[in-house]
Design a protein around this motif. Sequence first.
Motif, PDB file in Angstrom:
ATOM      1  N   LEU A  95       0.840  -1.195   0.000  1.00 16.20           N
ATOM      2  CA  LEU A  95       0.000   0.000   0.000  1.00 16.20           C
ATOM      3  C   LEU A  95       0.878   1.250   0.000  1.00 16.20           C
ATOM      4  N   PRO A  96       0.447   2.316  -0.653  1.00 20.59           N
ATOM      5  CA  PRO A  96       1.296   3.505  -0.825  1.00 20.59           C
ATOM      6  C   PRO A  96       1.762   4.140   0.483  1.00 20.59           C
ATOM      7  N   VAL A  97       0.853   4.383   1.413  1.00 16.21           N
ATOM      8  CA  VAL A  97       1.232   5.053   2.669  1.00 16.21           C
ATOM      9  C   VAL A  97       2.123   4.148   3.510  1.00 16.21           C
ATOM     10  N   GLU A  98       1.694   2.897   3.666  1.00 17.53           N
ATOM     11  CA  GLU A  98       2.464   1.962   4.475  1.00 17.53           C
ATOM     12  C   GLU A  98       3.845   1.721   3.868  1.00 17.53           C
ATOM     13  N   ARG A  99       3.900   1.665   2.546  1.00 17.51           N
ATOM     14  CA  ARG A  99       5.171   1.453   1.850  1.00 17.51           C
ATOM     15  C   ARG A  99       6.127   2.619   2.122  1.00 17.51           C
TER      16      ARG A  99
END
Length: 297
Positions: A95-99
Amino acid sequence: MSSPTSSVEKGIRRRLPPPLNRMGLFEPYIKDGKKITEIVRLNPVEVFLAGFIPPMFGSVSAIAIALIFHNDEISNYNWQCGRARLPSLSRIINLPVERTFWQLFLLFHVPIRVVELITGFSRYKRMRNVNYKRVWLYELSRYLYFVVGLMELIFLSGLSIIGERENIQVHVIFFYVFGICGIVHMISNIFCHAHSLYYLNPYGRLSYYLKIVFTSLYVLSTPILVASFLLYWRKCITWAYDVFALCEYSGVFLNICFHGCAFFDIRYKVTFSVRKIEDVVQNEPTKQQIEAIPEKH
């Protein structure tokens, strides 16, 4: 003729390190024909915290954000063997934020871990217990500690950069090689610790036993992780994937906690400093040289 007391004092003074200046740095001194000037000194605890807090914060943040804010996107996905309530770590860092949190904070600490490996590799050589006779086994463990430790960092960086969406097969290979390297690095670290002066107090034995606890839990979680993964995909036991995900989470935290034992290994034992080394210029006596000149009576 000088008194015995003054001679002893001068001998001790010549063996002591040069005094500190107002900035808390060593005065320039001569050693092996080189003039050594200390430029900056770093607090070892601060260096440790810079290498420990970012990966802990990054991994906790990534997992927490995924489970709390993106639960609908990442959990309750329906595969051929039924719904899995907890997402795998690989899906979380997709996922973008978690990444972003994962890559930013975990990759930030990699250079500091390299410094830790270089320091440990050097100090394990100098601090080997002279009563331990199997030097070849100790040296083998010391090199495994360093080389496999570097490999662990390389594969950690690889699985963080190459996720499932880039190449799932490469990501899975990196993940499992990272886990194997972690086990080898931990065992070799413990072995060197047990047969070196690191084992001595203060904190030496506490660090040693904590390393054994974290390594044991890490090793025990590995077959559970593999077995639960196979049970889900081959026997379609739904809850097995939740066990697999929990083993992934715990593995990350156990790995970080193991490396956190470095706090006890460097506290009061290591000083990080940057020094300028240059050839001695003739007719340029330093403060240490002046003190070493015997008095005439």
